[in-house]
Design a protein around this motif. Structure first.
Motif, short mmCIF file in Angstrom:
data_model
loop_
_atom_site.label_atom_id
_atom_site.label_comp_id
_atom_site.label_asym_id
_atom_site.label_seq_id
_atom_site.Cartn_x
_atom_site.Cartn_y
_atom_site.Cartn_z
N LEU A 72 0.90 -1.08 0.00
CA LEU A 72 -0.07 -0.15 -0.26
C LEU A 72 1.05 0.93 0.03
O LEU A 72 1.73 1.23 0.88
CB LEU A 72 -1.06 -0.16 1.02
CG LEU A 72 -1.81 1.12 1.36
CD1 LEU A 72 -2.95 1.33 0.20
CD2 LEU A 72 -2.40 1.34 2.87
N LEU A 73 0.90 2.25 -1.10
CA LEU A 73 1.46 3.34 -1.15
C LEU A 73 0.81 4.41 -0.21
O LEU A 73 -0.12 4.62 0.13
CB LEU A 73 1.44 3.74 -2.35
CG LEU A 73 2.17 2.74 -3.74
CD1 LEU A 73 2.10 3.46 -4.91
CD2 LEU A 73 3.50 2.40 -3.15
N GLY A 74 2.15 5.11 0.43
CA GLY A 74 1.79 5.97 1.83
C GLY A 74 2.47 7.16 1.33
O GLY A 74 3.12 7.38 0.45
N LYS A 109 9.61 -0.83 1.36
CA LYS A 109 10.03 -0.53 2.47
C LYS A 109 9.24 0.91 3.15
O LYS A 109 9.04 1.81 2.08
CB LYS A 109 11.62 -0.28 2.85
CG LYS A 109 12.23 -1.67 2.76
CD LYS A 109 13.59 -1.44 3.05
CE LYS A 109 14.31 -2.88 2.98
NZ LYS A 109 15.76 -2.56 3.27
N ASP A 110 8.83 0.69 4.45
CA ASP A 110 8.20 2.10 4.86
C ASP A 110 6.56 2.36 4.22
O ASP A 110 6.13 3.11 4.63
CB ASP A 110 8.86 3.19 4.48
CG ASP A 110 10.16 3.12 5.60
OD1 ASP A 110 10.34 2.51 6.67
OD2 ASP A 110 11.25 3.79 5.27
N ALA A 111 5.96 1.10 3.66
CA ALA A 111 4.78 1.38 3.36
C ALA A 111 3.92 1.18 4.34
O ALA A 111 4.15 0.42 5.36
CB ALA A 111 4.39 0.09 2.30
N PRO A 112 2.60 1.88 4.44
CA PRO A 112 1.95 1.84 5.35
C PRO A 112 1.16 0.27 5.84
O PRO A 112 1.14 -0.25 7.02
CB PRO A 112 0.49 2.59 5.09
CG PRO A 112 1.10 3.56 4.24
CD PRO A 112 2.27 2.83 3.40
N ALA A 113 1.15 -0.40 4.72
CA ALA A 113 0.81 -2.02 4.72
C ALA A 113 1.45 -2.71 3.65
O ALA A 113 1.59 -2.17 2.53
CB ALA A 113 -0.65 -2.25 4.68
N GLY A 139 1.49 -7.51 6.95
CA GLY A 139 1.94 -6.44 8.00
C GLY A 139 1.64 -5.00 7.75
O GLY A 139 1.19 -4.52 6.71
N SER A 140 1.80 -4.19 8.73
CA SER A 140 1.55 -2.80 8.67
C SER A 140 2.21 -2.01 9.63
O SER A 140 2.94 -2.35 10.70
CB SER A 140 -0.15 -2.51 8.98
OG SER A 140 -0.47 -2.88 10.04
N LEU A 141 2.30 -0.77 9.35
CA LEU A 141 3.11 0.33 10.20
C LEU A 141 1.84 1.38 10.62
O LEU A 141 1.46 2.05 9.90
CB LEU A 141 3.95 1.16 9.35
CG LEU A 141 5.27 0.29 8.79
CD1 LEU A 141 6.04 1.42 8.06
CD2 LEU A 141 6.07 -0.06 10.15
N PRO A 142 1.53 1.22 11.83
CA PRO A 142 0.19 1.93 12.25
C PRO A 142 0.30 3.32 12.38
O PRO A 142 -0.77 4.07 11.84
CB PRO A 142 -0.12 1.22 13.95
CG PRO A 142 0.75 0.11 13.92
CD PRO A 142 1.89 0.01 12.68
#
Length: 164
Positions: A72-74, A109-113, A139-142
């Motif tokens: 998922l692009l953030g 790397k560092d994508a939200p999910a 996985g995800s970065l909350p």
């Protein structure tokens, strides 16, 4: 009669999330950006979907590989979002920080999910194919913020809640 331009203009009002579907095949990175990604198609088995144009030259390579990464692009990818979506396949990944697993799934790397997936099914849907992907890991970065595609532009989401 519905015209292509009328459809595109009306559809552009609907904000959509952006994902990169990608893999490294024989040492070469391949990926496509999709704004048609949908989660929660099924929980058992865990399925997500996206639509891809019949004219895509990248999708046949990814489909044949079978083990794919979906990122998922953030907001962290805003500087490279257009580059990842460009038709110049040779430069899509220039300067993009990625990880590739042992089976070739490529993740930003560092994508939200993110998730690794395998192709579950594909069916013809007009000038696109609807692709069902089975999620194998996720996985995800909350704290990370997603990008959306709205009115033909990549945009960040607002940080404040609107009053109800």
């Amino acid at each position: 009669m519905l015209s292509d331009s009328a459809l595109r203009e009306a559809f552009s009002h609907f904000p959509q999330g952006l994902v990169l579907v990608a893999a490294e095949v024989d040492g070469v990175r391949h990926g496509l950006v999709a704004s048609t990604f949908t989660v929660g198609i099924s929980l058992d088995p865990p399925l997500v979907s996206f639509a891809v144009q019949h004219s895509s030259r990248t999708w046949p390579l990814l489909r044949a590989h079978g083990h794919l990464g979906v990122s998922l692009l953030g907001s962290a990818q805003l500087p490279v979002a257009r580059q990842l979506a460009a038709t110049d396949r040779g430069r899509r990944f220039d300067g993009v920080d990625v990880a590739v697993d042992a089976q070739g799934a490529l993740l930003v790397k560092d994508a939200p999910a993110w998730m690794t997936v395998r192709v579950h099914d594909q069916l013809r849907a007009g000038d696109h194919d609807l692709v069902l992907l089975e999620v194998r890991s996720i996985g995800s970065l909350p704290e990370a913020e997603a990008l959306v595609f709205h009115r033909s532009r990549f945009k960040e989401l607002a940080h404040e809640d609107l009053p109800a």
